[in-house]
Write a protein that holds these residues in place. Sequence first.
Motif, PDB file in Angstrom:
ATOM      1  N   SER A 249       0.854  -1.201   0.000  1.00 52.22           N
ATOM      2  CA  SER A 249       0.000   0.000   0.000  1.00 52.22           C
ATOM      3  C   SER A 249       0.882   1.240   0.000  1.00 52.22           C
ATOM      4  O   SER A 249       0.924   1.996   0.976  1.00 52.22           O
ATOM      5  CB  SER A 249      -0.940  -0.003   1.206  1.00 52.22           C
ATOM      6  OG  SER A 249      -1.857  -1.064   1.153  1.00 52.22           O
ATOM      7  N   CYS A 251       2.020   4.923  -0.579  1.00 45.80           N
ATOM      8  CA  CYS A 251       1.258   6.170  -0.655  1.00 45.80           C
ATOM      9  C   CYS A 251       2.117   7.384  -0.998  1.00 45.80           C
ATOM     10  O   CYS A 251       1.569   8.439  -1.312  1.00 45.80           O
ATOM     11  CB  CYS A 251       0.471   6.421   0.627  1.00 45.80           C
ATOM     12  SG  CYS A 251       1.425   6.336   2.142  1.00 45.80           S
ATOM     13  N   TYR A 265       2.060   2.244   3.634  1.00 45.39           N
ATOM     14  CA  TYR A 265       1.055   2.337   4.695  1.00 45.39           C
ATOM     15  C   TYR A 265       0.692   0.929   5.210  1.00 45.39           C
ATOM     16  O   TYR A 265       0.539   0.009   4.405  1.00 45.39           O
ATOM     17  CB  TYR A 265      -0.186   3.028   4.128  1.00 45.39           C
ATOM     18  CG  TYR A 265      -1.304   3.254   5.108  1.00 45.39           C
ATOM     19  CD1 TYR A 265      -1.297   4.362   5.942  1.00 45.39           C
ATOM     20  CD2 TYR A 265      -2.369   2.358   5.198  1.00 45.39           C
ATOM     21  CE1 TYR A 265      -2.326   4.575   6.849  1.00 45.39           C
ATOM     22  CE2 TYR A 265      -3.397   2.566   6.094  1.00 45.39           C
ATOM     23  CZ  TYR A 265      -3.373   3.668   6.912  1.00 45.39           C
ATOM     24  OH  TYR A 265      -4.390   3.880   7.805  1.00 45.39           O
ATOM     25  N   PRO A 266       0.568   0.738   6.553  1.00 45.17           N
ATOM     26  CA  PRO A 266       0.590   1.783   7.578  1.00 45.17           C
ATOM     27  C   PRO A 266       1.833   1.787   8.455  1.00 45.17           C
ATOM     28  O   PRO A 266       1.861   2.519   9.442  1.00 45.17           O
ATOM     29  CB  PRO A 266      -0.625   1.377   8.423  1.00 45.17           C
ATOM     30  CG  PRO A 266      -0.568  -0.128   8.418  1.00 45.17           C
ATOM     31  CD  PRO A 266      -0.024  -0.520   7.071  1.00 45.17           C
ATOM     32  N   ASP A 267       2.868   1.021   8.135  1.00 43.11           N
ATOM     33  CA  ASP A 267       3.909   0.891   9.154  1.00 43.11           C
ATOM     34  C   ASP A 267       5.321   0.698   8.606  1.00 43.11           C
ATOM     35  O   ASP A 267       6.203   0.254   9.324  1.00 43.11           O
ATOM     36  CB  ASP A 267       3.579  -0.293  10.074  1.00 43.11           C
ATOM     37  CG  ASP A 267       3.481  -1.617   9.336  1.00 43.11           C
ATOM     38  OD1 ASP A 267       3.698  -1.621   8.110  1.00 43.11           O
ATOM     39  OD2 ASP A 267       3.184  -2.630   9.981  1.00 43.11           O
ATOM     40  N   PHE A 289       2.483   4.058  11.998  1.00 45.32           N
ATOM     41  CA  PHE A 289       1.959   5.417  12.050  1.00 45.32           C
ATOM     42  C   PHE A 289       1.508   5.729  13.475  1.00 45.32           C
ATOM     43  O   PHE A 289       0.917   4.882  14.153  1.00 45.32           O
ATOM     44  CB  PHE A 289       0.764   5.558  11.104  1.00 45.32           C
ATOM     45  CG  PHE A 289       1.163   5.821   9.679  1.00 45.32           C
ATOM     46  CD1 PHE A 289       2.307   5.265   9.135  1.00 45.32           C
ATOM     47  CD2 PHE A 289       0.387   6.624   8.866  1.00 45.32           C
ATOM     48  CE1 PHE A 289       2.672   5.492   7.816  1.00 45.32           C
ATOM     49  CE2 PHE A 289       0.730   6.855   7.552  1.00 45.32           C
ATOM     50  CZ  PHE A 289       1.877   6.294   7.016  1.00 45.32           C
ATOM     51  N   PHE A 294      -4.814   8.465  13.862  1.00 39.84           N
ATOM     52  CA  PHE A 294      -6.105   7.782  13.777  1.00 39.84           C
ATOM     53  C   PHE A 294      -7.099   8.352  14.785  1.00 39.84           C
ATOM     54  O   PHE A 294      -8.290   8.447  14.500  1.00 39.84           O
ATOM     55  CB  PHE A 294      -5.905   6.283  13.990  1.00 39.84           C
ATOM     56  CG  PHE A 294      -4.917   5.677  13.031  1.00 39.84           C
ATOM     57  CD1 PHE A 294      -5.269   5.418  11.716  1.00 39.84           C
ATOM     58  CD2 PHE A 294      -3.614   5.398  13.432  1.00 39.84           C
ATOM     59  CE1 PHE A 294      -4.362   4.875  10.825  1.00 39.84           C
ATOM     60  CE2 PHE A 294      -2.694   4.848  12.557  1.00 39.84           C
ATOM     61  CZ  PHE A 294      -3.060   4.592  11.244  1.00 39.84           C
ATOM     62  N   ASN A 308      -0.923  11.347   3.246  1.00 42.25           N
ATOM     63  CA  ASN A 308       0.408  11.224   3.829  1.00 42.25           C
ATOM     64  C   ASN A 308       1.463  11.599   2.799  1.00 42.25           C
ATOM     65  O   ASN A 308       1.385  11.180   1.642  1.00 42.25           O
ATOM     66  CB  ASN A 308       0.645   9.788   4.307  1.00 42.25           C
ATOM     67  CG  ASN A 308      -0.418   9.326   5.272  1.00 42.25           C
ATOM     68  OD1 ASN A 308      -0.631   9.937   6.305  1.00 42.25           O
ATOM     69  ND2 ASN A 308      -1.100   8.238   4.934  1.00 42.25           N
TER      70      ASN A 308
END
Length: 444
Positions: A249, A251, A265-267, A289, A294, A308
Amino acid sequence: MEIEQETKEGGESSKEEEVGKSDALTTSSSNLFNIPEDMLNKILSKMPFISILNFRDVCPSSRTVLRSFISSSSYSQVHLAPWMLLPGKLEDKESIRFCTYEDEMVFKRTNAPPEFYDDLCLGTSYGWMVMLDKDIEPYLFNLFSLKKIKLPNIDTFLNIVCVTGPIIENGNYIFYYEGRRTHLKKIRSVHQLWHEFMYKAVVSAKPSHNNGDFYVLVIIERGNSGTAQLAFCYAGDDEWMQLGGYNESYCDVVCHDNMFYALNYPDKVEIWDVHNSHPTKRTNIVAAFPQKIFDTKSSLRNFNTFRNYLVEVSTDLFLVVRFIGGVLYNCGLYALELKHETLFFQVYKLDTSKKRWEEVESLGDLAYFVGANQSKSLSVHGNSAYKANSIYFTDDSWDMIYWNKKHFDVGVYHMEDKSIERKILFTSYSEPPPFWIDPESLID
């Protein structure tokens, strides 16, 4: 190139001049270059940028002098502040328009290629635009020289089987894989392709420099699956390479030296080495993140999202988080209009030793520029045109343009007092957003 002055209300004054017509200087150019180089550099350092563009076209030798000036210590970073590449006016399909942010000067590049506004810009880097033509053929385009460099066809993306049909006249069909099933996707316009399939594109370096040694990265989204892959090519390649796994993912990406950083994403933050014939992942930093992102999104309730961005400052990486929400405007008696606008930003610095993002409250004397193209940081010390400790932003989402319809989400966020100044740029929802463009490329 022409200049026109526009007022804040959107009206235009009658002030126009041709850039590049320097008759008075041309007659004495032979004497001009008898001036010592250090004195010439001092003169140029005091000139506004548009005058530097005029100087460029005095005579063939002036371009050589200007390149020497740019490489000298006299060249100030104030000239590197990005301009905005603007959407074209409906009544003027033969010009490329871009402007400085703070003042109201609009620069117009005339005799643009006739297809320019029918093609799609996926991003800008170093003054070069990554474009898709009406047949969905990608290429690089330089705003000032009007040079084009062909890129590999997008049907060499691993997850595309084929591309058929002229996109403008009858629509275009794209086959692509999502999971284990193949879906038929009909694209009715080149802008819909940007919205649904290709998210961002960046170029690693000026194609006109470094012996034409550069590479291109494109973030490709796959429908509603929430995943995004990287497509990569070196200069001169015949096809794109897919980087990363099928369920990534990505971004955002930032190029630096012979590496690029990818935000997954996300880590994860991935560092890729591009020295060899095929890029290799050198480092995989697992840094989740921050939970605050969140929690903030949840507190905004409905009609909100966040974007982001990676920003590289010296050897440090920063995560810039842009929160976007629905805002109701009173448009008259019993009339309300919902607009999706940037609300505020949060900024985090990557602590590589602790493998976590640490929130920062100030950018110091830096300004960040984020949007649909590669993010940029800039020291604005001594530059009255841009404000330090601020984030300048443009639209980067088709959803935003679709919902707002009449204007782009463009402005500047001040970190110190957490306030926003908005720039009013009107549009139709079929137009792509403004892009940041490096004016230095106009001297290239």
